[in-house]
Each structure stands twice: as structure tokens, then as C-alpha cells.
Design a protein around this motif. Sequence first.
Motif, PDB file in Angstrom:
ATOM      1  N   PHE A   7       0.808  -1.220   0.000  1.00  0.00           N
ATOM      2  CA  PHE A   7       0.000   0.000   0.000  1.00  0.00           C
ATOM      3  C   PHE A   7       0.845   1.276   0.000  1.00  0.00           C
ATOM      4  O   PHE A   7       0.320   2.355  -0.296  1.00  0.00           O
ATOM      5  N   CYS A   8       2.125   1.167   0.333  1.00  0.00           N
ATOM      6  CA  CYS A   8       2.971   2.357   0.385  1.00  0.00           C
ATOM      7  C   CYS A   8       3.234   2.854  -1.034  1.00  0.00           C
ATOM      8  O   CYS A   8       3.646   2.095  -1.914  1.00  0.00           O
ATOM      9  N   GLY A   9       3.010   4.139  -1.257  1.00  0.00           N
ATOM     10  CA  GLY A   9       3.182   4.698  -2.595  1.00  0.00           C
ATOM     11  C   GLY A   9       4.479   5.447  -2.783  1.00  0.00           C
ATOM     12  O   GLY A   9       4.684   6.064  -3.838  1.00  0.00           O
ATOM     13  N   ALA A  10       5.385   5.407  -1.801  1.00  0.00           N
ATOM     14  CA  ALA A  10       6.636   6.168  -1.888  1.00  0.00           C
ATOM     15  C   ALA A  10       7.758   5.302  -2.443  1.00  0.00           C
ATOM     16  O   ALA A  10       7.679   4.073  -2.471  1.00  0.00           O
ATOM     17  N   GLU A  11       8.827   5.973  -2.900  1.00  0.00           N
ATOM     18  CA  GLU A  11      10.035   5.271  -3.314  1.00  0.00           C
ATOM     19  C   GLU A  11      10.791   4.865  -2.055  1.00  0.00           C
ATOM     20  O   GLU A  11      11.199   5.702  -1.268  1.00  0.00           O
ATOM     21  N   ARG A  12      10.938   3.564  -1.850  1.00  0.00           N
ATOM     22  CA  ARG A  12      11.602   3.111  -0.622  1.00  0.00           C
ATOM     23  C   ARG A  12      12.046   1.661  -0.806  1.00  0.00           C
ATOM     24  O   ARG A  12      11.781   1.015  -1.810  1.00  0.00           O
ATOM     25  N   ASP A  13      12.741   1.130   0.228  1.00  0.00           N
ATOM     26  CA  ASP A  13      13.127  -0.273   0.186  1.00  0.00           C
ATOM     27  C   ASP A  13      11.992  -1.093   0.808  1.00  0.00           C
ATOM     28  O   ASP A  13      10.843  -0.889   0.476  1.00  0.00           O
ATOM     29  N   LEU A  14      12.301  -2.008   1.736  1.00  0.00           N
ATOM     30  CA  LEU A  14      11.258  -2.858   2.285  1.00  0.00           C
ATOM     31  C   LEU A  14      10.471  -2.213   3.417  1.00  0.00           C
ATOM     32  O   LEU A  14       9.498  -2.780   3.890  1.00  0.00           O
ATOM     33  N   ALA A  15      10.905  -1.068   3.882  1.00  0.00           N
ATOM     34  CA  ALA A  15      10.197  -0.406   4.971  1.00  0.00           C
ATOM     35  C   ALA A  15       9.231   0.627   4.403  1.00  0.00           C
ATOM     36  O   ALA A  15       9.647   1.551   3.707  1.00  0.00           O
ATOM     37  N   PRO A  16       7.926   0.497   4.661  1.00  0.00           N
ATOM     38  CA  PRO A  16       6.986   1.531   4.213  1.00  0.00           C
ATOM     39  C   PRO A  16       7.382   2.888   4.783  1.00  0.00           C
ATOM     40  O   PRO A  16       7.917   2.989   5.889  1.00  0.00           O
ATOM     41  N   CYS A  17       7.086   3.935   4.026  1.00  0.00           N
ATOM     42  CA  CYS A  17       7.537   5.266   4.444  1.00  0.00           C
ATOM     43  C   CYS A  17       6.794   5.774   5.668  1.00  0.00           C
ATOM     44  O   CYS A  17       7.334   6.562   6.454  1.00  0.00           O
ATOM     45  N   GLY A  18       5.552   5.342   5.852  1.00  0.00           N
ATOM     46  CA  GLY A  18       4.778   5.781   7.001  1.00  0.00           C
ATOM     47  C   GLY A  18       4.161   7.156   6.863  1.00  0.00           C
ATOM     48  O   GLY A  18       3.474   7.626   7.775  1.00  0.00           O
ATOM     49  N   ARG A  19       4.385   7.827   5.718  1.00  0.00           N
ATOM     50  CA  ARG A  19       3.930   9.198   5.563  1.00  0.00           C
ATOM     51  C   ARG A  19       2.970   9.398   4.381  1.00  0.00           C
ATOM     52  O   ARG A  19       2.241  10.380   4.343  1.00  0.00           O
ATOM     53  N   CYS A  20       3.010   8.504   3.418  1.00  0.00           N
ATOM     54  CA  CYS A  20       2.163   8.677   2.238  1.00  0.00           C
ATOM     55  C   CYS A  20       0.702   8.342   2.591  1.00  0.00           C
ATOM     56  O   CYS A  20       0.425   7.731   3.627  1.00  0.00           O
ATOM     57  N   PRO A  21      -0.254   8.743   1.738  1.00  0.00           N
ATOM     58  CA  PRO A  21      -1.670   8.464   2.039  1.00  0.00           C
ATOM     59  C   PRO A  21      -1.956   6.978   2.270  1.00  0.00           C
ATOM     60  O   PRO A  21      -2.744   6.625   3.147  1.00  0.00           O
ATOM     61  N   GLY A  22      -1.302   6.105   1.466  1.00  0.00           N
ATOM     62  CA  GLY A  22      -1.536   4.677   1.634  1.00  0.00           C
ATOM     63  C   GLY A  22      -1.096   4.188   3.005  1.00  0.00           C
ATOM     64  O   GLY A  22      -1.809   3.417   3.664  1.00  0.00           O
ATOM     65  N   CYS A  23       0.083   4.622   3.452  1.00  0.00           N
ATOM     66  CA  CYS A  23       0.596   4.225   4.768  1.00  0.00           C
ATOM     67  C   CYS A  23      -0.295   4.750   5.883  1.00  0.00           C
ATOM     68  O   CYS A  23      -0.609   4.038   6.848  1.00  0.00           O
ATOM     69  N   ILE A  24      -0.703   6.005   5.775  1.00  0.00           N
ATOM     70  CA  ILE A  24      -1.510   6.625   6.827  1.00  0.00           C
ATOM     71  C   ILE A  24      -2.869   5.931   6.946  1.00  0.00           C
ATOM     72  O   ILE A  24      -3.339   5.626   8.048  1.00  0.00           O
ATOM     73  N   LYS A  25      -3.493   5.659   5.812  1.00  0.00           N
ATOM     74  CA  LYS A  25      -4.800   4.999   5.853  1.00  0.00           C
ATOM     75  C   LYS A  25      -4.689   3.579   6.417  1.00  0.00           C
ATOM     76  O   LYS A  25      -5.548   3.149   7.203  1.00  0.00           O
ATOM     77  N   PHE A  26      -3.637   2.853   6.030  1.00  0.00           N
ATOM     78  CA  PHE A  26      -3.500   1.482   6.528  1.00  0.00           C
ATOM     79  C   PHE A  26      -3.213   1.487   8.021  1.00  0.00           C
ATOM     80  O   PHE A  26      -3.787   0.690   8.779  1.00  0.00           O
ATOM     81  N   ALA A  27      -2.330   2.375   8.464  1.00  0.00           N
ATOM     82  CA  ALA A  27      -1.989   2.443   9.890  1.00  0.00           C
ATOM     83  C   ALA A  27      -3.195   2.800  10.744  1.00  0.00           C
ATOM     84  O   ALA A  27      -3.314   2.359  11.891  1.00  0.00           O
ATOM     85  N   SER A  28      -4.104   3.594  10.192  1.00  0.00           N
ATOM     86  CA  SER A  28      -5.291   4.003  10.944  1.00  0.00           C
ATOM     87  C   SER A  28      -6.426   2.986  10.860  1.00  0.00           C
ATOM     88  O   SER A  28      -7.480   3.166  11.483  1.00  0.00           O
ATOM     89  N   GLY A  29      -6.218   1.925  10.065  1.00  0.00           N
ATOM     90  CA  GLY A  29      -7.251   0.907   9.909  1.00  0.00           C
ATOM     91  C   GLY A  29      -8.345   1.288   8.937  1.00  0.00           C
ATOM     92  O   GLY A  29      -9.437   0.701   8.970  1.00  0.00           O
ATOM     93  N   ASN A  30      -8.061   2.243   8.051  1.00  0.00           N
ATOM     94  CA  ASN A  30      -9.096   2.740   7.138  1.00  0.00           C
ATOM     95  C   ASN A  30      -8.757   2.572   5.663  1.00  0.00           C
ATOM     96  O   ASN A  30      -9.338   3.267   4.829  1.00  0.00           O
TER      97      ASN A  30
END
Length: 333
Positions: free
Chosen positions: A51-74
Amino acid sequence: MPFQEILGQPKAIKLLTRALTTGRLAHAYLFTGPDGVGKAATARAMAAWLFCGAERDLAPCGRCPGCIKFASGNHPDFFHIVPDGMAIKIDQVRSMKKQLSFAPLEARQRVVLLEDVHTMRREAGNSLLKILEEPPPDNLLILVGSDREPILPTIMSRCQVVPFAPLTVDLAAEILVRCDPDLDRSQARVLATLADGCPGLARSLETGGVLDVYRELVEGLFTAPEDPGPRVECALKLAGRAAAGKEGLDLLLDLLEILFQKAMKAHLLGTPAGKLDDQVARAREQWNLTQLSDKVQAMGSARRALARNCNQGLVCEALMLDLLECSPRVLGG
């Protein structure tokens, strides 16, 4: 939780990270192994990566909309199924199938997490099988099941099976202390030992008040009178104690089964008594291999009866009578 924070499962993590980074994901995975060793956490780590939409390795960025929505359960493309009561039911699978008939809303791939698939009834399993045989595009199914209960072979054959192993007692105790810094290390080790290296199970023991009931049950099994009448009375008393904590019954069954299996292993390996936990040494001394095997089978019969929504009090009575060898199984199957 990123993959780097999942401890004690290097083979599973290596296989899954390779699949993610090469884009060679299977359409369905089955994570199998003991309860509480990171199977569901690993499934969520896969979803977070996808779900992470940022350029990164195996760790999600935690800041993009996909990360935020998943972390919040939404996140709209994460579909999570857990048992309704004691089992996953066919209506839940039908609802999932309806969701999968539509394209993902935001992510490139929808992730479906089905926990405790070993509780799935046959009709629900057959409905799920149709999805696994003809998977809709852009959907990843992750099934999580316990290795203590059989999973339909037809489902296993249509998934890539990823085994998860118990952790060492030391590592499980370390994880417990990380999760609860106020927990005494010696108590963490006791919990990890009882839970057979499964931190999730150990944490449930710590917070659920199940441990005292378990100890009472085990002591009752060890010290039950030999005379038939008082022995039956003891079995019924223990059954009432077990059934009273309805929410903790699954944990009690897990702990009892772990004890019997450890004692069987000690029989087979001839482990010196000095290297065994006191309860395991006592169980090996009290029951022979055949008796212990019968007790493990009785645990399976009780679980199947509970999955069929049999009355918990009656299931516990049948189980305790079985464990104390007072009667044949009446709720097996």
C-alpha cells in the motif's frame, strides 16, 4: 510493523521479501505454524509494503496516504476476516467474494487477510476454494492458520504455504519485555516457556487471567483421585472451572495441548528429567505415550465440537472426563 521488526522467522521473511521485490507474488499464501509467532504481523507487513506509494526499500515510508490509511485501519483495499464466534462462516466468505468482484479502489492490489482459517467450516472452505481456483485479478489472499488443527487439503494445495516456527524461549521472552517493559524478565521467561516460544500466546496469558485457571486444571489432572466416583466428580469440577472463563477457553486448550505434546516429545527423545520443565517432567512420569496421544486427540475433539457451536459447558465436561479417562468421547467427530 515493517519486516525488520518481525523476529525469529528469517526463512519466511526472506521468501516473502524476495517475492515482493521481484514482483513474483503468488495469488494466495497460507501462513501456518503455532499461534502468536508473527504470522498475522507478517501479513500486515506485506499489506503495508504493497500500500505504500513512496520510493523506498522494504520499509513503508509511514507518511504517504496509503501508509496513513492502513496504519489508521481505514485503507479501502484491505479486507480482514476473523472468525464470527468460533468459526469463519460461509456468509463471511460470500461477502468477501462480492468485494473481490470489484477492482481495488486506490492501491494496485487489494489485500485480503483471513485469520484462523483452521476454524473454517466445510461449506465456507468450499466457497473459498472457488476463489482460490479462479482468483480475481489484482487481489492477494493471505490465509493464516494454526498447525494445531487440520486445514482442508484442497485449500492448502492452492496456496503457497509459508511455515512459521516457534521462537526460542529466550527470544520470546525478549519480545515480551519489549512489548511490556514493566514485565519482570523472569516472569517473561516463565510465560514464554509455558507458551512454547509463542509471544502472542504468552501475552494473552499475561493479560487474560488464564494462567491461574490453567495451573488449577493441571494440578487437578495430576492429583485426581483413583476411585471412579470421586474421579468423575473431580472431572466435572475442573470442567466447570474451565467453562467459566469463556473468553479464555481457546487459550486453556492451547496450553493443555502444549503440555501434552511436550511430554510426548520428552518420552520419544528420552530427555533427562533435569532438562524438563517441572510440569512436563510430571506429565511424562504420570502418563505413558499412548495416554498422552489420547489426550491430544481429545483436545482436537473438543476444538471440533466448539467449532460446531456445541455447548461450551458440555464440551468441557466431555473433555475433562476424557482427560481423566472417565468415559469415551461423546462430542468427538
